[in-house]
Enzyme design. Sequence first.
Site, PDB file in Angstrom:
ATOM      1  CG  ASP A 148      -1.824  -1.027   2.009  1.00  0.00           C
ATOM      2  OD1 ASP A 148      -2.199  -1.715   0.334  1.00  0.00           O
ATOM      3  OD2 ASP A 148      -1.940  -1.775   2.298  1.00  0.00           O
ATOM      4  CD  GLU A 181      -9.019  -1.846  -2.010  1.00  0.00           C
ATOM      5  OE1 GLU A 181      -9.582  -1.273  -1.080  1.00  0.00           O
ATOM      6  OE2 GLU A 181      -8.635  -2.581  -2.326  1.00  0.00           O
TER       7      GLU A 181
END
Length: 556
Positions: free
Chosen positions: A59, A231
């Site tokens: 991430d 997302e």
Amino acid sequence: MKQRLKAISLLLFALAGTAQAREPVLFDWFEYRGNDKAFEQPLPPGHYRNPVLAGFHPDPAVTRAGDKFYLVNSTFTYYPGIPVFESEDLVHWKQIGNVIERPSQLDFDGLDVSRGVFAPTIAFHDGIFYVANTAVDSGGNYIATATDPAGPWSDPIWLPTIGGIDPSLFFDDDGKVYILNNDAPEGTPRYDGHRAIWMQEFDLAARKPIGPRKVMIDGGVDPSTNPIWIEGPHIYKREGWYYLVCAEGGTSVNHSQVVLRSRKVWGPYVPYEHNPILTQRDLAADREGPVINAGHADLVEGLDGRWWAIFLASRAYDQGHYNTGRETFLLPVEWKDGWPVILENGLAIPQVAKAPSFMRGEAKQAPMSGNFVWRDEFDTPQLDRAWMHVRVPKQPWADLRAHPGRLAIHPLAEGLDTLRNPSFLARRQQHIAFEASTALAIPDDPGTVAGIAAFQSEMHWYFLGVRRAGRGATVFLEKRAGKAVETLATAKIAPGEALKLKIAGNGGAYSFAHDADGKGWKWLVRGDDGTILSTEVAGGFVGATVGPYARVEPKQ
């Protein structure tokens, strides 16, 4: 009252630990060796290796401040949390700090290892760095700030009106600030994985959202296909266009990156007709050296005006297994007819690629990427930044000062299956083929065991340890693969001054050895099924870690 009760419970926990204090276990050194075939490829001048951050660095998010770049990753329940890396060229990265570095900031007790801090984002504006993040099951969404990216970072500034995950800040050139995030759609979700991207104006001085919230994307770029898990939103402004870039498809083999754009910050946003702008999901699963899971990208403009993408992906073995978790990759962005494209559909992510024109020197990227040997002699007063704890320690148990040149671990009565903090120091497994070894003094206390662990979660791990047995000692290998702990093998040894222990992994085959007399390694177990440390088997969002571990044995 809640804070007071928490303080009392922590004090009682610390007192209990003191009451049960044992002699520390002394470790002389720890060594990690990586030897991946992909990293043996020749590296031409002006090129670099992918991933730029090997091992569990998922991430990623990046920002530029002047002539330097700063990158953050998620760490879930590992502590210190959210590492901050600095680079002058997007290729060579050095960790300079952590956003979550004080026990008072967050607490992960009771959470499994893949909860805690999810995907962070980082931004720089008017001399201040901002990290926006979600502490899943441990507080919710928040921002933290710092004037120096090395820290100290502020305590979390909670955003109780922002739900979901993956918040990010966008600073428009008119002075307004906006916060984006993933959350449930308006009304009832139509299917499992149906999410939305929301946006709201943000009052920077008050550190809170203001005004109405609005859905920017409902479901994904093509709602008719029931897309899942939109997302990781980011907005960028370039040449009068606002670009909304998001991950879609879930952070596994169907992961992708998509883009939409608008002339107005509030939209409407129109999707790129050739989405996705990054994915590996259409490539053959049986290809050589597969890189999978690509997505969750963040874009940044380089020093020469060219744009680059930092994103996550995983290097797999046996088609779908990966023990190294989700890693950080780098690729250039090509602007085509006003749209950013990271990689054309059908192309494989290169593990050797042409570097930015502003790369400093040669691409010697160790110990963040490539094949290398990393060794800690434990000869400094502070732990190396490579070391992490599983959850936040409630009492100090790792000591480098009392026995200079050695690591002293004061063992806790916590197994690796605890949902608290075990006395285990974790270092990322960065290679598909690796060796991790250590030397330690065998504990004199028969109630203490110590050694080296390979850990993916509280339900999936190995522990190669030693315990006193009369005048001798016994080396043993414990394994947990989702069920009860089992002992795979034991061997009696005549202890010398120091015992060496080693874990060697090659894809899904893990082997375990010891050397008690200095005459060479003796294998205790060879070729055990180490896919238990892969995400495909263990689940979750983290990668495997290795390191020294000690514990107090439960009384029989």
